[in-house]
Write a protein that holds these residues in place. Structure first.
Motif, short mmCIF file in Angstrom:
data_model
loop_
_atom_site.label_atom_id
_atom_site.label_comp_id
_atom_site.label_asym_id
_atom_site.label_seq_id
_atom_site.Cartn_x
_atom_site.Cartn_y
_atom_site.Cartn_z
N GLU A 214 42.21 25.56 55.43
CA GLU A 214 42.53 26.85 54.69
C GLU A 214 43.54 26.47 53.58
O GLU A 214 44.85 26.77 53.97
CB GLU A 214 43.09 27.81 55.41
N PRO A 215 43.27 25.92 52.54
CA PRO A 215 44.47 25.36 51.66
C PRO A 215 45.41 26.57 51.11
O PRO A 215 46.38 26.39 51.07
CB PRO A 215 43.49 24.87 50.44
N GLU A 216 45.02 27.86 51.11
CA GLU A 216 45.61 28.90 50.55
C GLU A 216 46.93 29.34 51.62
O GLU A 216 47.91 30.06 51.16
CB GLU A 216 45.00 30.00 50.28
N GLN A 217 46.74 28.62 52.77
CA GLN A 217 47.67 29.02 53.91
C GLN A 217 48.78 28.06 53.99
O GLN A 217 49.78 28.13 54.77
CB GLN A 217 46.99 29.17 55.40
N VAL A 218 48.49 26.84 53.03
CA VAL A 218 49.35 25.67 53.33
C VAL A 218 50.70 25.91 52.67
O VAL A 218 50.72 26.44 51.52
CB VAL A 218 48.61 24.46 52.68
N LYS A 219 52.00 25.46 53.40
CA LYS A 219 53.24 25.78 52.68
C LYS A 219 53.84 24.52 52.35
O LYS A 219 53.67 23.57 53.07
CB LYS A 219 54.08 26.60 53.62
N PRO A 220 54.79 24.33 51.33
CA PRO A 220 55.30 23.07 50.98
C PRO A 220 56.25 22.35 52.07
O PRO A 220 56.22 21.27 52.43
CB PRO A 220 56.14 23.48 49.82
N ASP A 221 56.77 23.53 53.05
CA ASP A 221 57.63 22.89 54.14
C ASP A 221 56.88 22.17 55.29
O ASP A 221 57.31 21.82 56.47
CB ASP A 221 58.53 24.11 54.48
N TRP A 222 55.37 22.29 54.96
CA TRP A 222 54.74 21.49 55.96
C TRP A 222 54.80 19.92 55.83
O TRP A 222 54.36 19.17 56.81
CB TRP A 222 53.09 21.80 55.69
N PHE A 223 55.23 19.50 54.58
CA PHE A 223 55.39 18.15 54.56
C PHE A 223 56.70 17.44 54.22
O PHE A 223 57.65 18.13 54.37
CB PHE A 223 54.65 18.02 52.89
N VAL A 224 56.89 16.39 54.50
CA VAL A 224 58.01 15.53 54.39
C VAL A 224 58.66 15.69 53.02
O VAL A 224 58.09 16.16 52.15
CB VAL A 224 57.96 14.04 54.71
N ASP A 225 60.06 15.85 53.05
CA ASP A 225 60.65 16.17 51.84
C ASP A 225 60.60 15.04 50.60
O ASP A 225 60.84 15.29 49.33
CB ASP A 225 62.24 16.00 52.11
N GLU A 226 60.34 13.85 51.12
CA GLU A 226 59.93 12.92 49.84
C GLU A 226 59.06 13.16 48.87
O GLU A 226 59.32 12.88 47.62
CB GLU A 226 59.85 11.65 50.40
N TRP A 227 58.12 14.20 49.07
CA TRP A 227 57.09 14.78 48.17
C TRP A 227 57.91 15.46 47.06
O TRP A 227 57.27 15.67 45.91
CB TRP A 227 56.01 15.78 48.81
N LYS A 228 58.80 15.98 47.35
CA LYS A 228 59.89 16.85 46.05
C LYS A 228 59.99 15.74 44.96
O LYS A 228 60.03 16.51 43.90
CB LYS A 228 61.11 17.52 46.81
N LYS A 229 60.35 14.63 45.16
CA LYS A 229 60.82 13.77 44.09
C LYS A 229 59.55 13.37 43.57
O LYS A 229 59.74 12.84 42.29
CB LYS A 229 61.16 12.29 44.65
N LEU A 230 58.32 13.71 43.85
CA LEU A 230 57.09 13.39 43.04
C LEU A 230 56.60 14.52 42.30
O LEU A 230 55.54 14.36 41.60
CB LEU A 230 56.10 12.60 44.00
N ASN A 231 56.86 15.82 42.92
CA ASN A 231 56.29 16.73 42.30
C ASN A 231 56.62 17.29 40.95
O ASN A 231 58.11 17.03 40.38
CB ASN A 231 56.56 18.11 43.18
#
Length: 254
Positions: free
Chosen positions: A237-254
């Protein structure tokens, strides 16, 4: 009295005069000679000390010059090696790979594990491939709900990895995908990376030319600034996914 001896009246504490008198008696000379001898020695010691300091400074300066020369030689050697590596990589990308690949499109063989495929893709991107465009697709997985497909597009050759089991559904697997993206970012390739905005069909059983043709039908958008939308496609359910599900390092790539 010798002409080069200048008379000089000297006042001193009585205890010091008594001590000097005792020393002069022990040394078998007059009080005046004792004072002159000690003054000459103090001046000589000062000169010798200055000479030693000067010698030490010269030695330190020579050591620094030698170290600078050695460092310059090392830098020159490193520049030569980097030049050789650059030539080697250029030959690999423009001569060796085209010679090994009989067709423009090549399917990369999976290592069979998520970490194995991550290592292979990172090594391939770092050492053997200059990509002009990279496209990521999320397909149905075999042991997981989803898996990653990667299409590396170059000027003369395209490489498809559509059998890797890589996913982000669990933290260890997520970090493997993150490692791959960090390598792309270090190489400056994340800015030419895109992803299909919907999940794609399985293509591993198709001939590689047909597989790439099918994948290129999907609508894509840049990965940069849309990283969390891309990551959400790994889940049911992609629409239910939140950014805080993932590790913080992704923020540097976004």
């Amino acid at each position: 009295m010798s002409r080069d001896i200048a008379p000089f009246g000297l006042r001193m504490p009585s205890h010091l005069k008594e001590e000097l008198q005792n020393k002069s008696n022990l040394n078998g000379r007059s009080l005046n000679a004792e004072v002159v001898s000690r003054l000459e020695k103090s001046l000589d010691d000062e000169v010798n000390k200055n000479e030693i300091v000067n010698v030490d400074l010269l030695e330190q300066l020579q050591t620094a010059l030698d170290q600078r020369q050695a460092l310059g030689n090392q830098v020159h050697t490193m520049q030569e090696r980097l030049g050789s590596l650059s030539t080697l990589l250029s030959n690999l990308n423009h001569h060796v790979i085209p010679a090994l690949c009989q067709t423009k499109n090549t399917r990369l063989v999976s290592a069979g594990t998520t970490y194995g495929d991550k290592d292979r893709l990172c090594a391939f991107i770092n050492g053997f491939f200059s990509a002009s465009e990279i496209v990521f697709y999320i397909r149905d997985g075999h042991s997981n709900h989803s898996a990653l497909t990667v299409l590396l597009k170059g000027d003369t050759n395209n490489f498809l990895a559509d059998a890797t089991p890589m996913t982000v559904e669990r933290l260890p697997r997520e970090r493997e995908v993150l490692d791959l993206f960090q390598v792309l970012d270090e190489r400056g390739l994340l800015d030419v990376a895109e992803f299909a905005v919907t999940r794609v069909k399985q293509t591993r059983d198709l001939p590689v030319e047909q597989a790439i043709e099918e994948l290129e039908k999907y609508e894509t958008k840049p990965v940069r600034s849309n990283i969390y939308e891309f990551l959400s496609l790994f889940f049911r359910e992609p629409e239910q996914v939140k950014p805080d599900w993932f590790v913080d390092e992704w923020k540097k790539l976004n």
